[in-house]
Structure formats: C-alpha cells, structure tokens
Design a protein around this motif. Structure first.
Motif, short mmCIF file in Angstrom:
data_model
loop_
_atom_site.label_atom_id
_atom_site.label_comp_id
_atom_site.label_asym_id
_atom_site.label_seq_id
_atom_site.Cartn_x
_atom_site.Cartn_y
_atom_site.Cartn_z
N GLU A 45 43.71 45.31 31.32
CA GLU A 45 44.44 44.40 32.21
C GLU A 45 44.18 44.77 33.68
O GLU A 45 44.01 43.88 34.53
CB GLU A 45 45.94 44.43 31.91
N ILE A 51 40.83 43.38 34.61
CA ILE A 51 40.91 41.92 34.81
C ILE A 51 41.48 41.61 36.19
O ILE A 51 40.94 40.76 36.92
CB ILE A 51 41.77 41.27 33.71
N LYS A 52 42.55 42.28 36.56
CA LYS A 52 43.17 42.04 37.88
C LYS A 52 42.21 42.35 39.02
O LYS A 52 42.22 41.68 40.05
CB LYS A 52 44.44 42.86 38.02
N PHE A 107 28.77 38.57 33.86
CA PHE A 107 29.57 38.15 35.01
C PHE A 107 28.68 37.69 36.14
O PHE A 107 27.60 38.26 36.36
CB PHE A 107 30.40 39.33 35.55
N ILE A 125 32.94 44.52 41.82
CA ILE A 125 33.02 44.05 40.44
C ILE A 125 32.63 45.19 39.50
O ILE A 125 33.31 45.45 38.51
CB ILE A 125 32.14 42.80 40.22
N ARG A 128 32.21 34.22 33.53
CA ARG A 128 32.38 35.31 32.57
C ARG A 128 32.03 34.73 31.21
O ARG A 128 32.67 33.77 30.75
CB ARG A 128 33.81 35.83 32.54
N ARG A 184 38.70 39.50 38.21
CA ARG A 184 38.85 38.04 38.11
C ARG A 184 38.77 37.32 39.47
O ARG A 184 38.08 36.30 39.57
CB ARG A 184 40.13 37.67 37.39
N PRO A 185 39.43 37.83 40.51
CA PRO A 185 39.35 37.11 41.80
C PRO A 185 37.95 37.11 42.43
O PRO A 185 37.67 36.32 43.32
CB PRO A 185 40.33 37.86 42.70
N ARG A 234 34.92 36.98 40.66
CA ARG A 234 33.86 36.44 39.81
C ARG A 234 33.95 34.93 39.65
O ARG A 234 35.01 34.34 39.77
CB ARG A 234 33.88 37.10 38.45
N ASN A 235 32.80 34.33 39.38
CA ASN A 235 32.74 32.92 39.00
C ASN A 235 32.70 32.81 37.49
O ASN A 235 33.59 32.30 36.86
CB ASN A 235 31.49 32.24 39.57
#
Length: 97
Positions: free
Chosen positions: A79, A82-83, A13, A24, A92, A86-87, A89-90
């Motif tokens: 999940e 991820i939630k 990541f 993160i 993966r 995801r916002p 990170r650039n």
C-alpha cells in the motif's frame, strides 16, 4: 532441468513525467521489503526495442504460490508503494503466469 516458480508476477509502468522515473523506482523498491516473494527485482527499461518505448520501469517477482502473491499484495509496504507511485505513473500493466 531448472525448477520453475509456481507464479511469476511482472508489472510494467510508464511515467507521466520522465523526470519522475527515479522516484517511481524508489517507490517500487519498497516492495523488496515484503518477505513473500522468492525473487524480486525493479529495473528501468533499457528501451533498446525501437518499436516500443512505452514502458519505463518493470517489477519482476516470483512466488511459490498464489497465496504468497496474495500475502505480498496484503502487506502494508504494498500500500505504501501504491501511494508513492500511483500519482507519478500513467500506465500500469500486470501479468501473472
């Protein structure tokens, strides 16, 4: 001779903002609560390699089977992770071997 796990799962990541790396890591550590892996680690990249600094955080996990990895990815904590991540990170990149 050492016993090799059936499947190794490595995910790299990069953070959009380096200040978010602790968040993160925290979001990825949720995955430790999933019982399907036989080994699980989240680590910050030490960035000792002068030629590559794109990766900020690494997830390393070992699984007894492809079915165990599929169960891991189907778990509700996956999940939730991820939630959370995801916002922030650039990049993966995942690799299974």
């Amino acid at each position: 001779m050492t016993t090799r796990p059936a499947l190794r799962h490595v995910v790299f990541f990069s953070a959009k903002d380096k200040a978010d790396i602790p968040r993160i890591v925290e979001g990825l550590e949720l995955l430790a609560g999933i019982p399907d892996s036989c080994r699980f680690e989240v680590r910050r990249n030490t960035q000792n390699d002068a030629l590559s600094s794109e990766v900020d955080v690494i997830v390393y996990a070992e699984f007894d089977s492809a079915a165990s990895l599929a169960a891991y990815k189907a778990h509700p904590l996956y999940e939730a992770s991820i939630k959370a991540v995801r916002p922030l990170r650039n990049m993966r990149i995942a690799a299974d071997f």
